[in-house]
Enzyme design. Structure first.
Site, PDB file in Angstrom:
ATOM      1  N   SER A   1       0.841  -1.193   0.000  1.00 38.98           N
ATOM      2  CA  SER A   1       0.000   0.000   0.000  1.00 38.98           C
ATOM      3  C   SER A   1       0.883   1.253   0.000  1.00 38.98           C
ATOM      4  O   SER A   1       1.688   1.428  -0.904  1.00 38.98           O
ATOM      5  CB  SER A   1      -0.981  -0.048   1.179  1.00 38.98           C
ATOM      6  OG  SER A   1      -2.039   0.861   1.016  1.00 38.98           O
TER       7      SER A   1
ATOM      8  N   HIS B   1      -7.334  -6.035  -0.348  1.00 39.75           N
ATOM      9  CA  HIS B   1      -6.118  -5.231  -0.195  1.00 39.75           C
ATOM     10  C   HIS B   1      -4.996  -5.965   0.537  1.00 39.75           C
ATOM     11  O   HIS B   1      -3.904  -5.438   0.644  1.00 39.75           O
ATOM     12  CB  HIS B   1      -6.484  -3.952   0.565  1.00 39.75           C
ATOM     13  CG  HIS B   1      -5.491  -2.840   0.455  1.00 39.75           C
ATOM     14  ND1 HIS B   1      -4.996  -2.373  -0.746  1.00 39.75           N
ATOM     15  CD2 HIS B   1      -4.886  -2.077   1.418  1.00 39.75           C
ATOM     16  CE1 HIS B   1      -4.153  -1.382  -0.525  1.00 39.75           C
ATOM     17  NE2 HIS B   1      -4.062  -1.200   0.778  1.00 39.75           N
TER      18      HIS B   1
ATOM     19  N   ASP C   1      -9.588  -5.478  -4.554  1.00 41.08           N
ATOM     20  CA  ASP C   1      -8.697  -4.518  -3.907  1.00 41.08           C
ATOM     21  C   ASP C   1      -9.194  -3.084  -4.057  1.00 41.08           C
ATOM     22  O   ASP C   1      -9.669  -2.685  -5.128  1.00 41.08           O
ATOM     23  CB  ASP C   1      -7.319  -4.630  -4.574  1.00 41.08           C
ATOM     24  CG  ASP C   1      -6.166  -4.207  -3.706  1.00 41.08           C
ATOM     25  OD1 ASP C   1      -6.355  -3.342  -2.844  1.00 41.08           O
ATOM     26  OD2 ASP C   1      -5.065  -4.749  -3.921  1.00 41.08           O
TER      27      ASP C   1
END
Length: 297
Positions: A108, A275, A248
Site C-alpha cells: 500500500s 487489499h 482490492d
C-alpha cells in the site's frame, strides 16, 4: 526455523524499531518490508516473515511515528513528508549494513515509498515488490469513488452526512466505513489478530495517517492527496513484482501505470483477495513472492 533479532536504528533525534527474521550474512539477498498507511505498523504485514523459512532474511520495521518507533504526536502536519521516510529507510539500510545488497517489498503506502526509493536507482537494490499500491492518488480517489458508489445506499448516505458535518469519529461513520473495509481492505471475517493490532494502534495514535492521508481510506484530504509517481516510473531499473487483489481498493486502474511504465515487471492478481493477499491468500502470496525473489536475487 530461523533466528529472530530486533533492535533500534538511531535516526536523527529518534529511533526506528526493526526486526530481523533469519541470518543477514548467509549470502542471500535480504528482503526489507515497508508497511502501509502512512501511519500503520508492521503487524499487519507480519506474514511476510514466512519467506524467512526459505533461508532469506526478512526485515520488518515500524516507520517513524508508528508502532515501536518514536512517536511524535506534536509534530505539525508538514513534518510528515515522503522525503522523511525515504531518509529513514536509507538510514536503516546503512545501519544494518545491507545498503549494497537488498530487495524491498512495500505494501500500500509502503509500495509508494518503495517506488520513490527505486526511482533514485540505489546501487544495492536488486528487486522490488509493489503490493496493493496506487501509482497516483488521483487514480486512487477515482477508484475509491467508484467502489463507494457500489455500497448500499444507506451506507453511502451515512458517509456523506458525517463527512459534511465533520463528525468522522462517530460510531455511525466508523460502522459505515467498516462496510467498505470489509469489502475492499480485508475480506476475512473476523480480521486476523495482526490486522486488528495495526488498526488499534492507528486509533491510539493517528498522527501520521491523518497528516498524510486523512480520516479513512476513501476520504483522502492529507498531504498525499496530489501525489503521483507515474512520470518517474521509467527510471525504475530493477525487476518488479506487482501484487493486487481482485476486490482490492487498489483497483486495476490504479496499478496499471506501474505495469505500463516500469520496464521489467510482472503483475499477479489474487482472485480471492482484496487489499491484503498476504493474509487473505497467505500461502499462495508467500509462494509467489519467494519464487520471484529466487529468480531475481
Amino acid at each position: 526455523m530461523y533466528t529472530i533479532h530486533d533492535g533500534y536504528a538511531p535516526f536523527r533525534d529518534y529511533k526506528t524499531w526493526y526486526r530481523i527474521c533469519g541470518d543477514l550474512r548467509n549470502g542471500q539477498t535480504p528482503l526489507v518490508v515497508a508497511h502501509g498507511g502512512p501511519g500503520c505498523t508492521h503487524d499487519y504485514v507480519d506474514a511476510f516473515r514466512d519467506i524467512a523459512k526459505s533461508g532469506r532474511a526478512v526485515i520488518h520495521y515500524d516507520q517513524l511515528g508508528n508502532g515501536r518507533s518514536t512517536h511524535l504526536p506534536d509534530k505539525p502536519a508538514n513534518f510528515w513528508q515522503v522525503s522523511l521516510f525515504l531518509d529513514e529507510l536509507n538510514n536503516l539500510l546503512q545501519h544494518l549494513g545491507i545498503a549494497e545488497n537488498y530487495a524491498l517489498l512495500g505494501q500500500s503506502w509502503g509500495g509508494m515509498l518503495t517506488a520513490e526509493h527505486a526511482v533514485t536507482r540505489p546501487a544495492g537494490l536488486k528487486a522490488i515488490v509493489i503490493a496493493n499500491s496506487p501509482a497516483s492518488m488521483a487514480l486512487w480517489l477515482q477508484a475509491a469513488a467508484r467502489l463507494r458508489a457500489e455500497l448500499p445506499p444507506e451506507v453511502q448516505e451515512c458517509l456523506l452526512i458525517h463527512e459534511a458535518a465533520g463528525t468522522l469519529t462517530s460510531d455511525d461513520y466508523r460502522a459505515a466505513s467498516q462496510v467498505f473495509y470489509q469489502r475492499h481492505v480485508c475480506r476475512l471475517d473476523p480480521w486476523p489478530d495482526e490486522v486488528k493490532r495495526t488498526f488499534d494502534a492507528m486509533d491510539i495514535d493517528p498522527t501520521v495517517y491523518h497528516a498524510m492521508n486523512g480520516p479513512t481510506e476513501f476520504h483522502v484530504i492529507g498531504s498525499m492527496k496530489d501525489w503521483s509517481i507515474i512520470d518517474r516510473l521509467p527510471a525504475i531499473s530493477v525487476p518488479t513484482l506487482l501484487i493486487s487483489g481482485r476486490y482490492d481498493e487498489a483497483a486495476p486502474e490504479v496499478v496499471q501505470p506501474f505495469a505500463d511504465h516500469i520496464p521489467d515487471n510482472e503483475w499477479v492478481i489474487f482472485e480471492e483477495s482484496s487489499h491484503m493477499p498476504h493474509v487473505e491468500e497467505r500461502e499462495l502470496c508467500m509462494e509467489t513472492v519467494a519464487a520471484f525473489l529466487a529468480k531475481h536475487c
